[in-house]
Design an enzyme around this catalytic site. Structure first.
Site, PDB file in Angstrom:
ATOM      1  N   TYR A 172      46.808 -34.451  59.342  1.00  0.00           N
ATOM      2  CA  TYR A 172      46.175 -34.646  58.039  1.00  0.00           C
ATOM      3  C   TYR A 172      45.486 -36.003  57.968  1.00  0.00           C
ATOM      4  O   TYR A 172      44.365 -36.131  57.483  1.00  0.00           O
ATOM      5  CB  TYR A 172      47.212 -34.524  56.903  1.00  0.00           C
ATOM      6  N   PHE A 232      14.349 -32.190  51.301  1.00  0.00           N
ATOM      7  CA  PHE A 232      14.902 -30.871  51.619  1.00  0.00           C
ATOM      8  C   PHE A 232      15.391 -30.202  50.326  1.00  0.00           C
ATOM      9  O   PHE A 232      15.744 -30.889  49.372  1.00  0.00           O
ATOM     10  CB  PHE A 232      16.046 -31.040  52.627  1.00  0.00           C
ATOM     11  N   ASP A 233      15.446 -28.868  50.306  1.00  0.00           N
ATOM     12  CA  ASP A 233      15.741 -28.182  49.036  1.00  0.00           C
ATOM     13  C   ASP A 233      17.097 -28.561  48.430  1.00  0.00           C
ATOM     14  O   ASP A 233      17.195 -28.778  47.227  1.00  0.00           O
ATOM     15  CB  ASP A 233      15.566 -26.655  49.143  1.00  0.00           C
ATOM     16  N   ASP A 284      17.788 -38.799  55.906  1.00  0.00           N
ATOM     17  CA  ASP A 284      18.359 -37.457  55.979  1.00  0.00           C
ATOM     18  C   ASP A 284      18.150 -37.043  57.439  1.00  0.00           C
ATOM     19  O   ASP A 284      17.039 -36.738  57.861  1.00  0.00           O
ATOM     20  CB  ASP A 284      17.633 -36.540  54.997  1.00  0.00           C
ATOM     21  N   ALA A 288      19.256 -34.671  59.678  1.00  0.00           N
ATOM     22  CA  ALA A 288      19.584 -33.377  60.287  1.00  0.00           C
ATOM     23  C   ALA A 288      18.873 -33.133  61.622  1.00  0.00           C
ATOM     24  O   ALA A 288      19.453 -32.618  62.562  1.00  0.00           O
ATOM     25  CB  ALA A 288      19.267 -32.254  59.300  1.00  0.00           C
ATOM     26  N   LYS A 332      22.445 -28.716  62.403  1.00  0.00           N
ATOM     27  CA  LYS A 332      21.103 -28.704  62.979  1.00  0.00           C
ATOM     28  C   LYS A 332      21.171 -29.355  64.366  1.00  0.00           C
ATOM     29  O   LYS A 332      21.844 -28.858  65.243  1.00  0.00           O
ATOM     30  CB  LYS A 332      20.122 -29.440  62.065  1.00  0.00           C
ATOM     31  N   HIS A 338      16.311 -18.878  45.546  1.00  0.00           N
ATOM     32  CA  HIS A 338      15.867 -18.097  46.709  1.00  0.00           C
ATOM     33  C   HIS A 338      17.001 -17.351  47.412  1.00  0.00           C
ATOM     34  O   HIS A 338      16.784 -16.319  48.013  1.00  0.00           O
ATOM     35  CB  HIS A 338      15.125 -18.980  47.709  1.00  0.00           C
TER      36      HIS A 338
HETATM   37  C1  LIG Z   1      20.162 -28.318  56.258  1.00  0.00           C
HETATM   38  C2  LIG Z   1      19.699 -29.562  55.688  1.00  0.00           C
HETATM   39  C3  LIG Z   1      20.388 -30.200  54.653  1.00  0.00           C
HETATM   40  C4  LIG Z   1      21.624 -29.601  54.004  1.00  0.00           C
HETATM   41  O1  LIG Z   1      22.621 -29.394  54.916  1.00  0.00           O
HETATM   42  P1  LIG Z   1      23.624 -28.154  54.892  1.00  0.00           P
HETATM   43  O2  LIG Z   1      24.436 -28.384  56.115  1.00  0.00           O
HETATM   44  O3  LIG Z   1      22.836 -26.908  54.932  1.00  0.00           O
HETATM   45  O4  LIG Z   1      24.429 -28.258  53.646  1.00  0.00           O
HETATM   46  C5  LIG Z   1      19.887 -31.390  54.182  1.00  0.00           C
HETATM   47  N1  LIG Z   1      18.765 -31.921  54.684  1.00  0.00           N
HETATM   48  C6  LIG Z   1      18.074 -31.335  55.686  1.00  0.00           C
HETATM   49  C7  LIG Z   1      16.840 -31.984  56.211  1.00  0.00           C
HETATM   50  C8  LIG Z   1      18.512 -30.144  56.213  1.00  0.00           C
HETATM   51  O5  LIG Z   1      17.797 -29.557  57.178  1.00  0.00           O
END
Ligand SMILES: *Cc1c(COP(=O)(O)O)cnc(C)c1O
Length: 455
Positions: A69, A121-122, A213, A215, A256, A447
């Site tokens: 934990y 990102f969305d 961000d 990813a 990603k 969506h």
């Molecule tokens: C996928 C993504 C996110 C959100 O991440 P999740 O793992 O889907 O919650 C944020 N920013 C970017 C650029 C992404 O591609």
């Protein structure tokens, strides 16, 4: 072209349903590709998120997972990998990227704030708007012209950013600036190192933190190596270090580039911010040394971060995306150019000019592609753009796209050829395609669950 830098040790069969079956299946979902069962999809390009294949090293790392934990050794392995690869001393694991955003934004974003960046990102945008703040798009204009060739279409427009900082910093409304690498919503387009550096300089001038961000950080770094003056002879690893040295922290969706099926984290340079975020991390995700992850998942992620920056792997990765894009272009299918890192974006406005915006040309194109070929892509257009939070009117983005995201290390180029054939079949009958209209939608992130009917 060099072949894939791996051999395949385990396979998962896929099947192609007959076309009449596909028509029934997609109609039953309300023409929403998120509603399909994956077993009814032949080639799944819905997302590159969490869909990659893990390596033999990652699978063996799972067995080392420490499920304690508190203080699990797997956490310290992950922390060390983040420190070494990204250069941030403090790490909070989360169950995925949006969870990292939720924790960070809970501390930093308040009502009325403005978060400038290249196209957010969305989920990022949704987390900002959920807090009644604004995600201000400061991407360069070139990004909105789908055929204009520019090596770094994800770049921040420094004039737009400066003007935003001038307006909102004196009102104390800018909690941070956010650079998304690569810029997903603009077509998987990279951001130049010189641009990251220039944004950092502006942030320093206005004393605003800079977050990334992250990813698709590795694909972005590979593009820098291939396209930016002065980086040809640097390794991706060195470029990654330089990219992140300008940032105060990052949020990561590890689904990603880091090559795992689930996971994420926030990384920080500042211990005070780390401490503030820790409170929300414990509230939303779990104790500090696991966040939303199991020990074995943290092991796989630590290994995946290393593999993500491997030059041979990235060479193959970008070459496959480029192969799909080039083949589509060869068959006169209009796509966003230059071709991005993780996905190819087909321009529905050029392909289906007879469908009005309110009848959702990109959603219609994605549906027809599934019917013709069993390939699942996804709309990046009006449906994704949601309604304006204040006026509740549809927002019409400048581009209506179908995104074909390529899972990492999953499909071969023969699969890519099938996708191209699918588009050829759609083109043959394009004058019969009539468009779609909403019959059900949620107030935010519509969506995923919206339903449509044919016009
Ligand atoms: C996928 C993504 C996110 C959100 O991440 P999740 O793992 O889907 O919650 C944020 N920013 C970017 C650029 C992404 O591609």
């Amino acid at each position: 072209m060099r072949p894939e830098p791996f051999k395949i040790k385990m396979v998962e069969p896929i099947r192609l349903l007959p076309k009449e079956e596909r028509e029934k299946k997609i109609a039953a979902t309300g023409y929403n590709l998120f509603g399909l069962r994956s077993e009814d999809v032949f080639i799944d390009l819905l997302s590159d998120s969490g869909t990659g294949s893990m390596s033999n090293k990652q699978w063996s790392a799972l067995m080392l997972g420490d499920e304690s934990y508190a203080g699990a050794s797997s956490f310290y392995k992950l922390e060390k990998a983040v420190q070494e690869i990204l250069g941030f001393p403090y790490v909070l694991p989360t169950h995925q990227g949006r969870a990292a955003e939720n924790v960070l934004h809970s501390v930093l974003v308040k009502e009325g704030d403005v978060v400038p960046g290249n196209t957010h990102f969305d989920t990022t945008k949704a987390h900002i708007e959920f807090r009644r703040a604004t995600a201000l798009d400061c991407t360069i204009e070139e990004a909105f012209n789908p055929t204009m060739i520019h090596p770094f279409k994800g770049n921040v427009d420094l004039e737009k950013l400066k003007s935003a900082l001038n307006t909102y910093v004196p009102q104390n409304k800018v909690p941070f600036v956010l650079i998304t690498v690569t810029c997903n919503s603009a077509g998987g387009q990279p951001v130049a190192l010189s641009n990251i550096k220039a944004v950092k300089e502006l942030c320093e001038e206005y004393q605003v933190p800079l977050f990334i961000d992250a990813a698709r950080f590795a694909e972005n770094a590979k593009f820098i190596q291939l396209r930016e003056e002065g980086y040809r002879n640097k390794s991706v690893k060195e470029i990654v270090v330089e990219m992140f040295q300008y940032a105060d922290g990052c949020t990561m969706s590890a689904k990603k580039d880091p090559l795992v099926n689930i996971g994420g984290f926030i990384a920080f340079r500042d211990s005070t911010l780390y401490q503030k975020c820790s409170v929300f991390a414990i509230l939303f995700e779990g104790f500090l040394t696991y966040g939303g992850m199991s020990g074995r998942d943290m092991e796989a992620l630590a290994a995946g971060l290393e593999e993500a920056i491997n030059d041979d792997y990235l060479e193959y990765r970008l070459a496959q995306t480029s192969y799909l894009g080039e083949q589509l272009l060869k068959h006169n299918i209009p796509i966003v150019q230059p071709i991005g890192g993780h996905a190819v974006y087909v321009d529905a406005l050029s392909l289906l000019p007879h469908i009005e915006r309110e009848h959702l040309p990109a959603q219609s194109l994605a549906v027809e592609l599934y019917i013709e070929s069993g390939v699942r892509g996804v709309e990046i257009g009006t449906v994704l753009a949601d309604r304006d939070p204040i006026t509740r009117e549809n927002r019409y983005p400048r581009l209506e796209l179908v995104r074909l995201s390529i899972p990492r290390r999953v499909y071969t180029n023969n699969h890519m050829d099938w996708v191209v054939e699918g588009f050829q079949k759609v083109v043959e009958k394009k004058d019969q395609i009539r468009g779609l209209k909403f019959v059900y939608e949620t107030p935010i992130l519509r969506h995923f669950t919206a339903k449509f009917e044919k016009v």
